[in-house]
Design an enzyme around this catalytic site. Sequence first.
Site, short mmCIF file in Angstrom:
data_model
loop_
_atom_site.label_atom_id
_atom_site.label_comp_id
_atom_site.label_asym_id
_atom_site.label_seq_id
_atom_site.Cartn_x
_atom_site.Cartn_y
_atom_site.Cartn_z
N SER A 109 -8.07 11.41 19.93
CA SER A 109 -7.72 10.09 21.03
C SER A 109 -8.71 9.06 20.79
O SER A 109 -9.86 9.23 20.49
CB SER A 109 -7.92 10.78 22.42
N TYR A 131 -3.75 3.38 21.71
CA TYR A 131 -3.12 2.55 22.72
C TYR A 131 -2.80 1.27 22.44
O TYR A 131 -3.62 0.60 21.72
CB TYR A 131 -3.87 2.75 24.10
N THR A 157 0.51 5.96 21.36
CA THR A 157 0.88 6.48 22.50
C THR A 157 1.49 5.35 23.54
O THR A 157 0.76 4.42 23.93
CB THR A 157 -0.20 7.11 23.25
N LYS A 255 4.66 8.06 19.92
CA LYS A 255 4.56 9.19 20.68
C LYS A 255 5.15 8.75 22.08
O LYS A 255 4.56 7.45 22.73
CB LYS A 255 3.21 9.63 21.26
N ASP A 310 6.27 17.38 22.23
CA ASP A 310 5.20 17.36 23.27
C ASP A 310 5.48 17.80 24.60
O ASP A 310 6.34 17.10 25.41
CB ASP A 310 4.39 16.06 23.08
N GLY A 311 4.86 18.80 25.18
CA GLY A 311 5.02 19.19 26.53
C GLY A 311 5.43 20.51 26.96
O GLY A 311 6.81 20.98 26.38
N GLY A 333 -1.51 20.34 23.95
CA GLY A 333 -2.69 19.66 24.84
C GLY A 333 -3.43 20.60 25.91
O GLY A 333 -4.61 20.99 25.40
N ARG A 334 -2.87 20.82 26.90
CA ARG A 334 -3.50 21.72 27.77
C ARG A 334 -3.92 23.04 27.25
O ARG A 334 -4.95 23.34 27.40
CB ARG A 334 -2.62 21.80 28.91
#
Length: 403
Positions: A109, A131, A157, A255, A310-311, A333-334
Site C-alpha cells: 500500500s 490511490y 485502488t 482494483k 478480492d473479498g 487482506g484480513r
Amino acid sequence: MPRNPWFETVAEARRRAKRKLPGSVYGALVAGSERGRTIDDNTAAFAELGFAPRVVGHHAQRDLSTTVLGVPTALPVVISPTGVQAVDPDGEVAVARAAASRGVVMGLSSFASRPVEEVAEAQPDLFFQLYWSGTREAMVQRMDRARAAGAKALIVTLDWSFSHGRDWGSPAIPEKLDLRTMLRFAPDVLPRPGWLWRYARSGRLPDLTVPNLRAPGGEAPTFFGAYGEWMQTPPPTWDDVKWLREEWGGPFLLKGVTRVDDARRAVDAGVSALSVSNHGGNNLDTTPATIRLLPSVAEAVGDQIEVLLDGGVRRGGDVAKALALGARAVLIGRAYLWGLAANGQTGVENVLDILRGGLDSAVLGLGHSSVHELTPEDLVIPPGFPLTLGGGDVPGARPAPVA
C-alpha cells in the site's frame, strides 16, 4: 505448557489476533462499513457454493502455480495492499519476507508504514498500490519511486469511498504517538502486554506515518494527513485512469470493479488486469459479495485481461471456487493480517500454508492436476447465485435485485 504457535485455520489466527491486540487495533481489522452486511456476505457467499468431487482418477501431483501480470507465483494468492500494518513491529517487511518464503506476490500500500525500497528488498516480486490522491505531479513521483525500487506492477485502488460509519463504532486512530496520546490509549493497550513487549524488543513505537507519500525533501505525512489529501482530491475519470496507465507504462491492475459496464470501460482504458472488489466490505455497505459478481465480470472481459477476486477468502477451498468461476488469482487482506498479529512473519507463512493445503485438497478431490483445470462444473451453484451489475448477458446470471 506453552501454546503451539502453529494454527490450523484462518479462524484460529483471528482468535489469536483478538487475544493479542489492543481492542482498537483489532477492531480496525474486522469491521466493515455501516451495518457490515457486505463483509458478512463476502464470506457467507463462499459457503453457499458446493464442490462436485470425483471418486476415482485423482492425480498424485498437483500444480498450484500460475502467473499474475506476467509474474510467476507458487500459489494463485496475492498479498493485498493494506495500510499501516501496526499489528506487528516489522509490519510490511515481515509480510514481504513471508511472501518471498512461500513464493507469492505481495501488494504494498502507498499508505504502508514501511518504505517501498525496504519492502522490495525483502520481496522483489512486489506490486505497488496507488490511490488517486494529490496532484498529478505527486502521483508521477510516487510511481517513479516505486518503479526505481523494482515494483513489477501498479495496483490502482478505486473501491474505497467516503462511507466510513460503523454501527459498532469506528476504531480510534491517533494522529501521532506522543506522551499524551499514549496515556489516553493506556487502558486499551496495557491489557495486551505481549503486544507492547514485541514493540519494546524492536526498539520502536507503532509508526503512524506513511513514508511512501513523502515528497522529495519533505517529511512523511501522518496517516490522517494522507487520508485528508485523498479526501480533498477530485475523484478520477476514466481518462484519468488511462493517464495513470500510460504514465506507469507497465502491468496495471485496477482494483474495485463490481459492474460489467465498468469492467468493459477498464478494458477500453487499457488496464492489464482488474480485481472484482468491494474493499473487503469497507466501501458501500450492502454491495453484493464479490464471488457473486465474479462470473459476470469474468465472462464479459476475462478473455481480454486477467480477472482477480478480492473479498472474503478464508480457506483454500475459497481460492478454488474463485478460480473455478473465472478468477486468475485472489487477493487476501484480513487473513494474513490476523496471521501477522498472531505470530509475525511465521504467522503469515502459516496462513499461506493453510490456503495452499486447502487449495491442494480441492484440486485433488475434484480430479484435476492443475489449478488451471478448475471450471464451474466443479461447483454446485445454487439457482440465482451469480449476480450481474451494470448490464451484460451472462448465461445463468441474474440482475441484482433493486433494494
